[in-house]
Design a protein around this motif. Structure first.
Motif, PDB file in Angstrom:
ATOM      1  N   ASP A  22       4.467   5.589 -27.578  1.00 11.66           N
ATOM      2  CA  ASP A  22       3.437   6.338 -26.847  1.00 11.66           C
ATOM      3  C   ASP A  22       2.110   5.590 -26.788  1.00 11.66           C
ATOM      4  O   ASP A  22       1.333   5.781 -25.858  1.00 11.66           O
ATOM      5  CB  ASP A  22       3.218   7.717 -27.475  1.00 11.66           C
ATOM      6  N   ARG A  23       1.833   4.751 -27.746  1.00 11.99           N
ATOM      7  CA  ARG A  23       0.552   4.066 -27.786  1.00 11.99           C
ATOM      8  C   ARG A  23       0.528   2.790 -26.943  1.00 11.99           C
ATOM      9  O   ARG A  23      -0.509   2.163 -26.778  1.00 11.99           O
ATOM     10  CB  ARG A  23       0.152   3.750 -29.226  1.00 11.99           C
ATOM     11  N   LEU A  24       1.674   2.398 -26.384  1.00 16.87           N
ATOM     12  CA  LEU A  24       1.760   1.155 -25.617  1.00 16.87           C
ATOM     13  C   LEU A  24       1.436   1.392 -24.146  1.00 16.87           C
ATOM     14  O   LEU A  24       1.808   2.408 -23.564  1.00 16.87           O
ATOM     15  CB  LEU A  24       3.163   0.548 -25.747  1.00 16.87           C
ATOM     16  N   SER A  25       0.798   0.397 -23.539  1.00 17.25           N
ATOM     17  CA  SER A  25       0.487   0.452 -22.103  1.00 17.25           C
ATOM     18  C   SER A  25       1.737   0.104 -21.296  1.00 17.25           C
ATOM     19  O   SER A  25       2.743  -0.369 -21.849  1.00 17.25           O
ATOM     20  CB  SER A  25      -0.620  -0.554 -21.779  1.00 17.25           C
ATOM     21  N   VAL A  26       1.659   0.304 -20.009  1.00 15.87           N
ATOM     22  CA  VAL A  26       2.770  -0.057 -19.119  1.00 15.87           C
ATOM     23  C   VAL A  26       3.083  -1.548 -19.270  1.00 15.87           C
ATOM     24  O   VAL A  26       4.244  -1.941 -19.391  1.00 15.87           O
ATOM     25  CB  VAL A  26       2.439   0.305 -17.651  1.00 15.87           C
ATOM     26  N   HIS A  27       2.050  -2.375 -19.257  1.00 17.18           N
ATOM     27  CA  HIS A  27       2.242  -3.823 -19.402  1.00 17.18           C
ATOM     28  C   HIS A  27       2.929  -4.153 -20.734  1.00 17.18           C
ATOM     29  O   HIS A  27       3.853  -4.975 -20.777  1.00 17.18           O
ATOM     30  CB  HIS A  27       0.897  -4.557 -19.304  1.00 17.18           C
ATOM     31  N   GLU A  28       2.493  -3.510 -21.807  1.00 16.57           N
ATOM     32  CA  GLU A  28       3.101  -3.760 -23.118  1.00 16.57           C
ATOM     33  C   GLU A  28       4.549  -3.277 -23.153  1.00 16.57           C
ATOM     34  O   GLU A  28       5.411  -3.938 -23.740  1.00 16.57           O
ATOM     35  CB  GLU A  28       2.287  -3.064 -24.214  1.00 16.57           C
ATOM     36  N   LEU A  29       4.825  -2.159 -22.505  1.00 20.90           N
ATOM     37  CA  LEU A  29       6.207  -1.665 -22.447  1.00 20.90           C
ATOM     38  C   LEU A  29       7.096  -2.611 -21.644  1.00 20.90           C
ATOM     39  O   LEU A  29       8.241  -2.891 -22.038  1.00 20.90           O
ATOM     40  CB  LEU A  29       6.243  -0.259 -21.849  1.00 20.90           C
TER      41      LEU A  29
END
Length: 64
Positions: A22-29
Motif C-alpha cells: 500500500d505504501r508503494l507508488s505506481v512506479h515502484e509497483l
C-alpha cells in the motif's frame, strides 16, 4: 500452496511476500513487478536445468 512450499521465516522471500504494498507508488509497483518477473524467469531456468540434470542422472544409473 502447502506449508512446506512456504519460505523459511526470516528468509528474503518471506520478507518480500509480507511487504506492505500500500505504501508503494505506481512506479515502484511496476519496478517491483519487473524485478519479480526477471527472478521468476531465472528461477524457472534453474528449475529446468535441475530437472534435466536429474533426468540425465536417472537415465545413467538406470541402465544397469
Amino acid at each position: 500452496m502447502e506449508e512446506d512450499d512456504l519460505p523459511r521465516p526470516g528468509a528474503p522471500l518471506d520478507i518480500v511476500i509480507k511487504e506492505d504494498l500500500d505504501r508503494l507508488s505506481v512506479h515502484e509497483l511496476e519496478a517491483r513487478v519487473a524485478v519479480l518477473e526477471r527472478e521468476i524467469s531465472r528461477t524457472k531456468a534453474r528449475l529446468a536445468g535441475a530437472r534435466d540434470f536429474k533426468s540425465n542422472a536417472d537415465a545413467l544409473f538406470s541402465k544397469s
